[in-house]
Write a protein that holds these residues in place. Structure first.
Motif, PDB file in Angstrom:
ATOM      1  N   ARG A 217       2.618 -53.655  49.728  1.00  0.00           N
ATOM      2  CA  ARG A 217       3.197 -52.358  49.215  1.00  0.00           C
ATOM      3  C   ARG A 217       2.881 -51.038  49.756  1.00  0.00           C
ATOM      4  NH1 ARG A 217       0.215 -53.871  43.354  1.00  0.00           N
ATOM      5  NH2 ARG A 217       1.578 -56.003  42.980  1.00  0.00           N
ATOM      6  N   LEU A 218       3.452 -50.816  51.022  1.00  0.00           N
ATOM      7  CA  LEU A 218       3.534 -49.792  52.017  1.00  0.00           C
ATOM      8  C   LEU A 218       4.919 -48.806  51.578  1.00  0.00           C
ATOM      9  CD1 LEU A 218       2.037 -51.008  55.133  1.00  0.00           C
ATOM     10  CD2 LEU A 218       0.854 -49.588  53.733  1.00  0.00           C
ATOM     11  N   GLY A 219       5.700 -49.469  51.147  1.00  0.00           N
ATOM     12  CA  GLY A 219       7.281 -48.556  50.682  1.00  0.00           C
ATOM     13  C   GLY A 219       7.716 -48.522  52.071  1.00  0.00           C
ATOM     14  N   GLU A 220       8.056 -47.528  52.645  1.00  0.00           N
ATOM     15  CA  GLU A 220       8.536 -47.309  53.701  1.00  0.00           C
ATOM     16  C   GLU A 220       7.686 -46.901  54.907  1.00  0.00           C
ATOM     17  OE1 GLU A 220      11.888 -47.864  54.633  1.00  0.00           O
ATOM     18  OE2 GLU A 220      11.981 -48.627  52.560  1.00  0.00           O
ATOM     19  N   GLY A 221       6.296 -46.697  54.693  1.00  0.00           N
ATOM     20  CA  GLY A 221       5.337 -46.379  55.675  1.00  0.00           C
ATOM     21  C   GLY A 221       4.867 -47.980  56.643  1.00  0.00           C
ATOM     22  N   VAL A 222       4.380 -47.505  57.721  1.00  0.00           N
ATOM     23  CA  VAL A 222       3.746 -48.384  58.707  1.00  0.00           C
ATOM     24  C   VAL A 222       2.218 -48.090  58.916  1.00  0.00           C
ATOM     25  CG1 VAL A 222       6.074 -48.921  59.537  1.00  0.00           C
ATOM     26  CG2 VAL A 222       4.552 -47.122  60.401  1.00  0.00           C
ATOM     27  N   THR A 223       1.684 -49.121  59.686  1.00  0.00           N
ATOM     28  CA  THR A 223       0.345 -48.830  60.250  1.00  0.00           C
ATOM     29  C   THR A 223       0.488 -47.809  61.119  1.00  0.00           C
ATOM     30  OG1 THR A 223      -0.355 -50.904  59.267  1.00  0.00           O
ATOM     31  CG2 THR A 223      -1.906 -49.804  60.680  1.00  0.00           C
ATOM     32  N   GLY A 224       1.259 -47.959  62.140  1.00  0.00           N
ATOM     33  CA  GLY A 224       1.458 -47.094  63.272  1.00  0.00           C
ATOM     34  C   GLY A 224       2.757 -47.736  64.038  1.00  0.00           C
ATOM     35  N   VAL A 225       2.739 -47.005  65.315  1.00  0.00           N
ATOM     36  CA  VAL A 225       3.605 -47.137  66.459  1.00  0.00           C
ATOM     37  C   VAL A 225       3.018 -47.536  67.536  1.00  0.00           C
ATOM     38  CG1 VAL A 225       5.569 -46.264  67.728  1.00  0.00           C
ATOM     39  CG2 VAL A 225       5.341 -45.346  65.354  1.00  0.00           C
ATOM     40  N   ARG A 226       3.706 -48.745  68.468  1.00  0.00           N
ATOM     41  CA  ARG A 226       3.250 -49.128  69.846  1.00  0.00           C
ATOM     42  C   ARG A 226       3.992 -48.596  70.659  1.00  0.00           C
ATOM     43  NH1 ARG A 226       0.647 -54.100  69.749  1.00  0.00           N
ATOM     44  NH2 ARG A 226       2.281 -55.137  70.556  1.00  0.00           N
ATOM     45  N   LEU A 227       3.290 -48.241  71.821  1.00  0.00           N
ATOM     46  CA  LEU A 227       4.261 -47.773  72.851  1.00  0.00           C
ATOM     47  C   LEU A 227       4.072 -48.583  74.291  1.00  0.00           C
ATOM     48  CD1 LEU A 227       3.368 -43.695  72.488  1.00  0.00           C
ATOM     49  CD2 LEU A 227       5.302 -44.983  71.508  1.00  0.00           C
ATOM     50  N   LYS A 228       5.103 -48.783  74.986  1.00  0.00           N
ATOM     51  CA  LYS A 228       4.947 -49.200  76.363  1.00  0.00           C
ATOM     52  C   LYS A 228       5.171 -48.027  77.486  1.00  0.00           C
ATOM     53  CE  LYS A 228       6.180 -53.130  79.010  1.00  0.00           C
ATOM     54  NZ  LYS A 228       7.090 -54.407  78.939  1.00  0.00           N
ATOM     55  N   LEU A 229       4.617 -48.006  78.626  1.00  0.00           N
ATOM     56  CA  LEU A 229       4.747 -47.132  79.690  1.00  0.00           C
ATOM     57  C   LEU A 229       5.346 -47.616  80.895  1.00  0.00           C
ATOM     58  CD1 LEU A 229       1.326 -45.216  79.036  1.00  0.00           C
ATOM     59  CD2 LEU A 229       3.138 -45.060  77.700  1.00  0.00           C
ATOM     60  N   ASP A 230       5.722 -46.706  81.633  1.00  0.00           N
ATOM     61  CA  ASP A 230       5.997 -47.130  83.085  1.00  0.00           C
ATOM     62  C   ASP A 230       4.851 -47.678  83.932  1.00  0.00           C
ATOM     63  OD1 ASP A 230       8.938 -46.598  83.144  1.00  0.00           O
ATOM     64  OD2 ASP A 230       8.614 -44.655  83.180  1.00  0.00           O
ATOM     65  N   ASP A 231       3.979 -46.805  83.644  1.00  0.00           N
ATOM     66  CA  ASP A 231       2.745 -47.616  84.470  1.00  0.00           C
ATOM     67  C   ASP A 231       1.534 -47.318  83.467  1.00  0.00           C
ATOM     68  OD1 ASP A 231       0.632 -47.619  86.307  1.00  0.00           O
ATOM     69  OD2 ASP A 231       1.101 -45.895  87.676  1.00  0.00           O
ATOM     70  N   LEU A 232       0.906 -48.563  83.402  1.00  0.00           N
ATOM     71  CA  LEU A 232       0.032 -48.749  82.367  1.00  0.00           C
ATOM     72  C   LEU A 232      -1.431 -48.071  82.647  1.00  0.00           C
ATOM     73  CD1 LEU A 232      -2.375 -50.964  83.207  1.00  0.00           C
ATOM     74  CD2 LEU A 232      -0.274 -52.593  83.260  1.00  0.00           C
ATOM     75  N   PHE A 233      -1.521 -47.806  84.060  1.00  0.00           N
ATOM     76  CA  PHE A 233      -2.699 -47.183  84.624  1.00  0.00           C
ATOM     77  C   PHE A 233      -2.759 -45.928  84.199  1.00  0.00           C
ATOM     78  CE2 PHE A 233      -2.489 -51.029  87.201  1.00  0.00           C
ATOM     79  CZ  PHE A 233      -3.507 -51.329  86.904  1.00  0.00           C
TER      80      PHE A 233
END
Length: 415
Positions: A217-233
């Motif tokens: 029952r979050l409607g249009e909401g989410v818990t968050g956003v996950r990101l991927k980077l060019d360099d994880l370090f």
């Protein structure tokens, strides 16, 4: 080419056949000890690097480089947040997620799990679930289809395979006249993944984002956003740089915080192995001390003659330092060559030894990583070589100093 006589005499002492063959034997033992210690150090550090890379690959194949979470556990307008994050040049992809606790049941089996709602086509850009799938496809998760993808251990615990039905029980209940009733929904198993990390394989289930929003029952909401980077370090630095770009009230965390204990443990173990194996090199290097002390005793007459011909104490010291350094360099060269060759061929040598002994060092039914990974880093080779050479050179100082203190008159008295 004119070479310093100290170098020529030192090389001659090393090559010459000695009356006392025991000294030659000790020299060979010193060379072999240094070579074995250096080779062991290079191989062990390479294997530790391989384990670290393998662990990082498995964890970050499921987790994210950076995670943007809503302050109250809910993030609205995630499309705008993702767009703001993608303004940073090092952010490659963004994907929303819904994450919550749940219970999964099938027949008499019940397991607690972490449910993650995803959009499959976006999730593929920030995680490697497609590579970990053992059965089914991540794209089989469709909005309104109520499909579910289970970790391999979780599926095994529930006795579930493709096409089976499992019941998901959400902790948030529905208030009815009869009281608080938990929300239940039947899901169809459309896929099974195995990331090689028990935390995920036994406690993670994936469903479609829309299904998760409806269930919780979050409607249009989410818990968050996950990101991927060019360099994880660069994740910690990028996370700090993203703070002024994100206009929503949100919390940013990177993988070095959420999984710091794993990598810290591997790094500590690698450092400890380096110290322990360095002691082996030190013991072998200080065998040079006994070799040179015996050589100085054997060559006292030669030293006295050199002194009477005008050689300075510094020159005598240089002669024996050359001899000891040559022993160290030969052993060091053999160790580096052997260690690098073995580190680059661990995947061939270990299976050969396993076939010879009729055993398996990392059994597939016990360990997720069934083969020894190896990643040779030349910075490690350089560090090991430098330390071994310094130890070998330090081992020559006392015997060489003792040789420079020989009194010519005393040495030639009984000659």
């Amino acid at each position: 080419m004119k070479l310093p006589y100290e170098l020529l005499v030192g090389l001659r002492y090393t090559r010459a056949k000695r009356r006392n063959h025991f000294i030659s034997f000790i020299s060979l033992i010193s060379m072999a000890g240094i070579g074995l210690g250096v080779a062991a150090l290079i191989v062990v550090l390479s294997v530790m690097n391989g384990f670290q890379t393998e662990l990082r690959t498995r964890i970050l194949g499921v987790a994210s480089h950076i995670q943007i979470s809503g302050m109250g556990g809910e993030l609205h307008n995630w499309l705008e947040v993702g767009r703001q994050a993608l303004q940073h040049p090092e952010v490659k992809a963004a994907a929303p997620f819904v994450q919550a606790q749940a219970m999964l049941s099938r027949e008499e089996s019940v397991r607690g799990t972490l449910v993650r709602g995803i959009i499959p086509e976006l999730e593929d850009k920030v995680a490697d679930f497609a590579r970990f799938m053992k059965a089914g496809k991540l794209s089989d998760l469709q909005p309104g289809g109520f499909g579910i993808v289970l970790g391999s251990d979780l599926a095994h615990a529930l006795g579930a395979t493709l096409g089976d039905k499992v019941t998901l029980i959400a902790p948030q209940g529905t208030v009815t006249p009869a009281g608080l009733v938990p929300r239940l929904r039947s899901f169809t198993v459309v896929g099974i993944f195995e990331a090689g990390m028990y935390e995920y394989d036994s406690g993670l289930a994936l469903i479609d984002l829309n299904d998760a929003q409806l269930l919780y029952r979050l409607g249009e909401g989410v818990t968050g956003v996950r990101l991927k980077l060019d360099d994880l370090f660069r994740a910690p630095r990028v996370a700090r740089e993203l703070v002024p770009l994100i206009q929503e009230d949100a919390y940013l965390s990177d993988w070095t915080r959420s999984h710091a204990n794993f990598f810290r443990a591997v790094q500590i173990e690698k450092n400890m192995m380096f110290i322990i194996l360095s002691l082996i090199v030190a013991v072998a290097a200080f065998n040079i001390v006994s070799t040179l002390v015996m050589t100085v005793t054997d060559k006292q007459a030669d030293i006295a003659i050199l002194r009477t011909l005008g050689a300075s104490p510094g020159s005598i010291m240089a002669v024996f330092m050359v001899q000891g350094a040559l022993i160290g360099v030969v052993g060091l060269g053999l160790g580096v060559a052997g260690g690098v060759a073995l580190a680059l061929n661990v995947d061939v040598v270990v299976p050969f030894i396993e076939r010879m002994l009729g055993t398996q060092f990392l059994a597939r039914d016990v360990y997720y990583i069934s083969q020894l990974p190896s990643e040779l880093q030349w910075s490690d080779v350089t560090g090991v070589t430098t330390i071994a050479f310094v130890l070998a050179l330090a081992a020559t100082l006392y015997p060489s100093w003792r040789a420079s203190r020989v009194n010519p008159a005393e040495a030639l008295r009984y000659e």
